[in-house]
Write an enzyme that holds these catalytic residues in place. Structure first.
Site, short mmCIF file in Angstrom:
data_model
loop_
_atom_site.label_atom_id
_atom_site.label_comp_id
_atom_site.label_asym_id
_atom_site.label_seq_id
_atom_site.Cartn_x
_atom_site.Cartn_y
_atom_site.Cartn_z
CB SER A 1 -51.88 -22.06 31.99
OG SER A 1 -52.78 -22.01 30.90
CG ASP B 1 -59.89 -23.39 34.85
OD1 ASP B 1 -59.81 -23.74 33.65
OD2 ASP B 1 -58.90 -22.95 35.47
CG HIS C 1 -56.56 -24.12 32.57
ND1 HIS C 1 -56.99 -22.98 33.22
CD2 HIS C 1 -55.47 -23.77 31.85
CE1 HIS C 1 -56.17 -21.98 32.91
NE2 HIS C 1 -55.25 -22.43 32.08
#
Length: 371
Positions: A41, A344, A347
């Site tokens: 990610s 978040d 991330h």
């Protein structure tokens, strides 16, 4: 006198120009015409949202993700651009399109990264009774996609070698999710993860060998972030013992695991370089690039009181509640993401990505042997 004043102004202008160039380094001297990205990610620019039919459970598929730069959801797990976006810009190339978007332009490379991906294949985790909740598109699957893509653009291996001689390959970051799933979801021990790290890094090494086999000659292999500094780990591994935290209020034992993983990656790169003397393989020091954010938070514009909290999230000391994650209706988002390192629970903000990418580019550029 007027001429002297003009000269002074010109010199000042040149100094400012040099400073601006130094603060935002570029890779244009390498003359890369393509970039190929594999990973998780940290680098996914849209593959996950294109490969899954269940977007409800994927926070990055919902607002406010993408709000800062794109003004829309793209599948990137941030408020805006990722490190790979800044790296592409520094190379003078457009953003990498996700491989799963078949109706797009891959002339300047492709992004194979998928959020939640592991270095080890799904069958490995099944054999250990470890559940992977996000995706089975592990590194070996992404490499298969890459080979399929090259078969579509190359006549043969010789043609591929010719077409890829000016390409940059980034193998990762990948591997931290191999530890995150068992640590966070199943309560596996750090000792077990440390033992497993040998297999994780060997999977990354095999990935690099496959990249070289495909024709790659310039390869960056990033390491892990200091995972003990991320809100999700700070929340789930919270203790009341000050001795468990370092000077940045990161959890020591988790960062020891990340450093152990990174040391294995560095040793593996040295081995791969000996196996492939005509290939340039460079370590991407994402660990220290992240620590730069933490160590110099105030100077870099982050709020020192908020730097280890999530900008988007709610609950607890670090703005993270696993039952009310960023992207869920009613979960608040901070008014100024540039003041936060973490977007978040796991991330980084766009602002953090920009600073990290500048740090990494400055670090790898002399090692890429660009002439």
């Amino acid at each position: 006198m007027a001429n002297n004043k003009a000269l002074v102004l010109f010199i000042c202008f040149m100094i400012l120009q040099a400073a601006a160039m130094a603060s935002h380094p570029n890779l244009k001297s390498c003359k890369f015409d393509q970039i190929y990205q594999l990973g998780d990610s940290t680098s996914d620019t849209g593959n996950y949202i294109l490969e899954t039919s269940n977007l409800t459970a994927f926070p990055c598929a919902h607002p406010p993700y993408g709000e800062t730069y794109f003004k829309n959801v793209t599948g990137r797990c941030s408020d805006g651009r990722l490190m790979i976006d800044y790296i592409a810009k520094a190379a003078g190339l457009p953003f990498l399109n996700p491989y799963k978007n078949k109706d797009t332009d891959f002339r300047h490379g492709a992004n194979f990264a998928v959020a939640g991906s592991t270095a080890l294949p799904a069958r490995f985790f099944a054999s250990k009774n470890i559940t992977i909740t996000r995706t089975n598109s592990s590194l070996d699957v992404q490499l298969d996609w890459m080979f399929t893509h090259f078969k579509s653009i190359c006549h043969d291996s010789k043609d591929c070698a010719k077409k890829l001689k000016s390409a940059l390959f980034i193998v990762g970051k990948i591997g931290p999710d191999d530890y995150s799933y068992p640590l966070l979801l199943q309560g596996r021990s750090l000792d077990e993860m440390t033992a497993m790290s040998l297999e994780v890094v060997e999977a990354i090494a095999d990935g690099v060998r496959r990249v070289i086999e495909s024709g790659g000659v310039k390869i960056v292999v990033p390491g892990s972030f200091p995972i003990g500094c991320l809100p999700v780990f700070l929340t789930e591994f919270h203790t009341n013992n000050d001795a468990d935290y370092d000077g940045h209020h990161c959890i020591k034992k988790l960062n020891v695991l990340a450093k152990h993983h990174n040391n294995l990656v560095i040793k593996t790169i040295e081995k791969l370089k000996k196996e492939n003397p005509n290939t340039v393989i460079v370590y991407g020091d994402y660990y220290n690039a992240f620590l730069n954010l933490v160590s110099n938070a105030k100077k870099l514009g982050f709020d020192k009181k908020e730097f280890n909290k999530a900008c988007c999230g709610t609950g607890g000391e670090y703005n993270f509640d696993i039952n009310r994650m960023c992207g869920t209706d009613g979960v608040p988002v901070c008014s100024n993401p540039k003041k936060f390192i973490s977007w978040d629970e796991a991330h980084i903000t766009e602002h953090g990505h920009q600073i990290m990418s500048d740090w990494v580019i400055n670090d790898i550029l002399p090692k890429l042997e660009c002439h």
